[in-house]
Every structure is written in C-alpha cells, then in structure tokens.
Scaffold this active site. Structure first.
Site, short mmCIF file in Angstrom:
data_model
loop_
_atom_site.label_atom_id
_atom_site.label_comp_id
_atom_site.label_asym_id
_atom_site.label_seq_id
_atom_site.Cartn_x
_atom_site.Cartn_y
_atom_site.Cartn_z
N ASP A 217 0.85 -1.19 0.00
CA ASP A 217 0.00 0.00 0.00
C ASP A 217 0.88 1.23 0.00
OD1 ASP A 217 -2.23 -1.53 0.04
OD2 ASP A 217 -2.78 -1.10 2.12
N ASP B 22 -13.73 -6.67 -4.83
CA ASP B 22 -13.84 -6.88 -3.38
C ASP B 22 -15.22 -7.47 -3.11
OD1 ASP B 22 -11.37 -5.71 -3.08
OD2 ASP B 22 -12.15 -3.75 -2.45
#
Lengths: 196, 259
Positions: B11, B130
């Site tokens: 990230d 997701d």
C-alpha cells in the site's frame, strides 16, 4: 550499440531501464539512416499483432528490416511480427520466419492470456542462452503463440501445447517472453544478445 | 508447466509505503522501491502497488512511483488505485507498469473495461473485485469493502471477463485481515467459471493457507500483504513448502553482479 526500432507499438520504458541497469548502450531508430549507427537491433512490441504490423508499415522501414544482416531481436509481439502470419486480426506479417502465430485455446484449466513464469528449454545450441540453465523460468504474458517448428524453434515452452519460446534464423532472433521482466536470467539473455 | 505466482501487495500513499513493514535489513521501510527490490530478491514473482493517495496530485505521484519501480525492478508489477479513465492508464503504461488494476471505476462504468482492453490489450487490464457475503450471497463491494453494490460477485466477474479483463484479483473482505486462510470455496467457483487467470487475495495467515488455496481452488496466483511485510512468512520458505506439495513454483536465479 543496440538500436531500438520505434514504431509506436507499446511502451519501451522497462526495456530501456533494463538495458541501463545492465550498462548496455542503446539508441532509437526512427528512420532508415539511423540503422547505420548500430551493430544490432531490437524490435519491441505489445498489444495487437495486426495493429503493430500496420504501425510498422507506416514507418516505411519494413524493406530495410527484412534486409538486415546484423543481430536482430524481436520481443513478444515484436517476435510475432517476424513470422509470416498471425491469427490475431488475420494479419500478414514480415515473413522472415515462414511459420505462423496462433491463438491459444482458452479453457478454465489453461487460462488465456498465458500469464506468469514458465520454463524455457533450449532446442539448439546458441549463445543467446549462454549461462542460462535448461528449464529456467521466464515471464510470459500473451494470448497468441508461435507454432513449434524444428527448423526455427530455438527454445520451447509448454502450456496447453508446446510452442516456440524463442526462434532463430541466421541473424534474426525472437523471444516470446519478456527478458526485461524475467529476473536475473532475463538480464543474462539481454547481455548475451549485446555480445552476439 | 506454468508456475503458481506469489505476489506481495504494497500500500502506497504519497509515494511512501504505509502499513507496518519490519524487515530487519531495510534502510528505509517506507521506500516502495527498496521494498520491491527486497521482495524481488526473496523470489516474489510479481508485485502489486495499491496507491491510496487522496490528493489531486495523485496521478503525478503514481507515475513517479511507477517510473522508479520500473527503473530498478526486474519482475512484473501491477499498479492499482484511482484509475478512472484511459488517460490514467496511458500515463502508467508509459511509465513502465506491466498491468493496471481497476476496481470501483469499472463497477461504476463497466464500458471502461472494453475501452482499456481495446486501447492497451487484455494483458494490461486486471479487474480487482472486493466481495463480501450478505444474506448468503457474495456481493461486490466498493471503497475497501464498506459500500455494497447491487452486483453479485460471480455475475460481475463473468461480465468483466466478457468485456476484456485479462485477469481477476479477487479479495474476500470477510477473510481479509483474519489470517484464517483464503476463501477457497469462492475462489474455486470463480476459477472454474472463467478462462482468465485469477489471483486470490484476503486471509493469508500461514504457509499452509497458500498450499490450500492452490490445491483446493487451483488459482494462478496468491496475494498477501501483512504476512510478508512483518516477516511472518518468508517467500523462500513458502516456495520450499509449495514445492514439497508438488506445486510448481519459480526457482530464482542468483542475482547478476552489480555493474
């Protein structure tokens, strides 16, 4: 010094970055006069083979490329351009190798694009694969492959079928995988090409 | 035989990695390029950078990151986060990204997948999904799993494939962060339904979880973040165990000496 043939098909940042890491000098070829400055050539390429061929033809460099006598390496779609025909867009290509580029049969078992690291086995002795053990992994990402041909296949890989991972005829070479993304062995191959 | 891929996910915010990373020998744990280099040396097969920069400068910071990675790293990498249009993708391709990962923008505007595939080829287009279970159904979620949509997960994945997705990155939000293993049942269902590669994500906690996901779902790749960042799983150990289970993985070459 390597001349990279630029014709607008795909990004070459990763390739030039790899050459810089390896200390291999290179320059760009935009027109016919540029060829004289270099002693070997790379034809890059990603995306659609038919579209890439159309762009290459627009440069007017095709007759010059077909007549090259110095070491010349096509990478990925740049390799497919060296063949006579691709099923992608039913495209006529450079015909330096009288063999065909075909589409993988997609299935839930053999996913297409063929994406990832697969083993490459040399079929002939050639300095391009010097210091690279048989069965080393290289990074592939492609939906079309060059048929296996005992006369021109320099190394082979097997997915749902055996195909040409690289081809070789006289001064012309092609690799289906991406040496610039294939870790240390990919770098070795680029170094080998710079010394052919 | 094609190898199963192991993919660490980083990230990144404003050009720096976030979330804890505690490799012992790093000079700068926040430098995504140094981390990426470290993972490539360990034998990672590919990397995913998820850019969570929120500022309007984001495209510029993403491009700078991609260029820095492409200069130094000799394995393929994907960049995701905030890719909304062709111009975003074009800038990242020209900076050296191998693939882009698109999530919310594709759900909001599915035709974007067709446009990206046509412009750059399917091999460039990863669709990230997701998913979370609501009333016994897997439902596509946005914003990191917080916002449910109307779409059922398998339906959306099949639509994405038909529009030109070259790969699916499927994250189970119910498993993500639990370290209880991947959602092998859903992953098998998806993997058996599409003709494009599937990357498993969400739930990795142990080496056995990776063995299980490959044996039970036969996906092409498995992605994880914290187990790698915190050194809980070292990639060479993971690959050794996978090999013991006759799962094909890449053996890495000794690095070339620096010039």
């Amino acid at each position: 010094m390597i001349g990279i043939i630029t014709y607008g098909a795909g990004n070459i940042f990763s390739l030039t970055a790899a050459l810089e890491r390896l200390g291999i000098p290179y320059g760009m070829i935009n027109n016919e006069e540029d060829f004289e400055q270099f002693d070997r050539y790379i034809i890059p390429g990603v995306g659609h083979a038919g579209a890439a061929m159309a762009k290459l033809e627009q440069t007017g460099l095709v007759p010059k490329i077909k007549a090259l006598t110095k070491p010349t390496l096509g990478i990925c779609v740049g390799m497919q351009l060296l063949t006579s025909h691709s099923e992608e867009g039913d495209s006529k290509l450079l015909d330096i190798f009288p063999i065909n580029t075909l589409k993988f049969a997609a299935s839930t078992e053999y996913k297409v694009p063929h994406t990832g690291w697969n083993r490459v086995y040399p079929e002939k002795e050639n300095a391009l694969f010097e210091n690279i053990p048989d069965g080393s992994h290289f990074y592939f990402v492609h939906s079309y492959f060059i048929e296996y041909n005992i006369e021109y296949t320099l190394s082979s890989t097997t997915y749902n079928n055996k195909f040409s991972a690289s081809i070789w005829r006289d001064n012309f070479y092609g690799v289906q995988f991406h040496p610039e993304k294939s870790g240390a062995y990919g770098e070795t191959l680029l170094t080998n090409f710079s010394k052919l | 035989m094609l190898s199963k891929r192991i993919i660490p996910c980083l990230d990144v915010k404003d050009g720096r990695t976030v979330k804890g990373v505690n490799f012992v020998d790093l000079r700068d744990a926040g430098d995504p390029v140094e981390l990426a280099w470290n993972y490539s040396r360990q034998g990672a097969d590919e990397l995913v950078f998820l850019d969570i920069t929120a500022t309007h400068e984001r495209r510029k910071t993403m491009v700078e990151l991609v260029k820095a990675v492409a200069r130094q790293i000799n394995i393929p990498f994907t960049i995701g986060g905030g890719i909304n249009e062709i111009a975003d993708a074009d800038a990242l391709l020209n900076a050296g990204a191998d693939k882009i990962s698109v999530n919310s923008a594709a759900v909001r505007n599915p035709a974007l997948i067709d446009e990206l595939a046509k412009a750059f080829g399917v091999q460039f287009v990863v669709i990230a999904v997701d998913t979370r279970v609501i009333a016994n159904k897997n439902i596509v979620h946005l914003n990191g799993g917080r916002v449910p949509t109307e779409k059922e997960t398998l339906d959306w994945i099949l639509e994405a494939e038909s529009r030109g997705a070259g790969e699916i990155l499927l994250t189970s939000m119910d498993h993500d962060g639990t370290k209880g293993g991947f959602d092998n049942k859903l992953l098998k269902l998806v993997n058996d339904s599409v003709n494009i590669p599937v990357i498993a994500s969400g739930g990795a906690g142990s080496v056995q979880d990776f063995v299980d996901v490959f044996e039970k779902s036969n996906v092409d790749a498995a992605l994880a973040a914290s187990v790698f960042h915190y050194g809980e799983i070292l990639i060479p150990d993971l690959k050794r165990v996978l090999r013991q289970h006759n799962i094909e993985v890449r053996e890495i070459a000794p690095p070339n000496p620096p010039r």
